[in-house]
Design a protein around this motif. Structure first.
Motif, PDB file in Angstrom:
ATOM      1  N   UNK A  59      20.339 -11.676 -14.451  1.00  0.00           N
ATOM      2  CA  UNK A  59      20.731 -11.914 -15.834  1.00  0.00           C
ATOM      3  C   UNK A  59      21.879 -10.999 -16.263  1.00  0.00           C
ATOM      4  N   UNK A  60      21.848  -9.768 -15.801  1.00  0.00           N
ATOM      5  CA  UNK A  60      22.936  -8.846 -16.105  1.00  0.00           C
ATOM      6  C   UNK A  60      24.243  -9.344 -15.505  1.00  0.00           C
ATOM      7  N   UNK A  61      24.188  -9.777 -14.248  1.00  0.00           N
ATOM      8  CA  UNK A  61      25.388 -10.249 -13.567  1.00  0.00           C
ATOM      9  C   UNK A  61      25.949 -11.484 -14.249  1.00  0.00           C
ATOM     10  N   UNK A  62      25.100 -12.430 -14.586  1.00  0.00           N
ATOM     11  CA  UNK A  62      25.549 -13.645 -15.277  1.00  0.00           C
ATOM     12  C   UNK A  62      26.142 -13.290 -16.640  1.00  0.00           C
ATOM     13  N   UNK A  63      25.497 -12.399 -17.363  1.00  0.00           N
ATOM     14  CA  UNK A  63      25.987 -11.982 -18.678  1.00  0.00           C
ATOM     15  C   UNK A  63      27.354 -11.319 -18.574  1.00  0.00           C
ATOM     16  N   UNK A  64      27.510 -10.416 -17.617  1.00  0.00           N
ATOM     17  CA  UNK A  64      28.776  -9.692 -17.473  1.00  0.00           C
ATOM     18  C   UNK A  64      29.909 -10.639 -17.103  1.00  0.00           C
ATOM     19  N   UNK A  65      29.693 -11.464 -16.079  1.00  0.00           N
ATOM     20  CA  UNK A  65      30.754 -12.380 -15.657  1.00  0.00           C
ATOM     21  C   UNK A  65      31.022 -13.427 -16.732  1.00  0.00           C
TER      22      UNK A  65
END
Length: 139
Positions: A59-65
């Motif tokens: 979720x962090x990776x999706x949010x950041x990108x």
């Protein structure tokens, strides 16, 4: 929207019905549309900083990108491993086949965010058949 729906589905042009238009305008008086809830940058940073990677790394990776590259849902789905180039202190993200049919690129320089994306990339199983960047990830 109602006018377009009636025109498309039933081939009825309500502009010819002046009493109906007046009635709909009276019924709409005082209507306040709902505002979509959005995250503030402080909330995003708090989530990225405090949420445990064991549970929320995807979720962090999706949010950041998604936030840095302004990606749509379909663009995130179509993103492949080759679309994210790691240049040490800079990540270059190429946004694939998008709605406007024009490729875009985005650069990310925030060190903590780059580390999170690198961590996700290194946890990718080696025997995955697909080249998609985002695969199912559980703990």
């Amino acid at each position: 929207m109602l006018q377009a729906t009636l025109n498309i589905k039933h081939n009825i042009n309500i502009k010819n019905y002046s009493k109906l238009i007046a009635f709909l305008k009276r019924k709409n008086d005082g209507h306040v549309p709902k505002k979509s809830k959005t995250l503030e940058i402080e909330q995003v940073e708090k989530f990225i900083r405090e949420a445990p990677d064991e549970d929320y790394l995807l979720m962090k990776t999706v949010l950041i990108i998604g936030m840095c590259a302004a990606c749509r849902r379909e663009e995130l789905t179509k993103m492949t491993i080759e679309d994210i180039q790691d240049r040490g202190d800079v990540l270059i993200i190429t946004i694939p086949d998008n709605k406007t049919k024009k490729p875009r690129t985005s650069c990310m320089t925030e060190p903590t965010w780059i580390k999170i994306i690198q961590k996700y990339k290194h946890l990718r199983p080696p025997l995955v058949q697909t080249q998609r960047f985002f695969v199912l990830f559980r703990k």
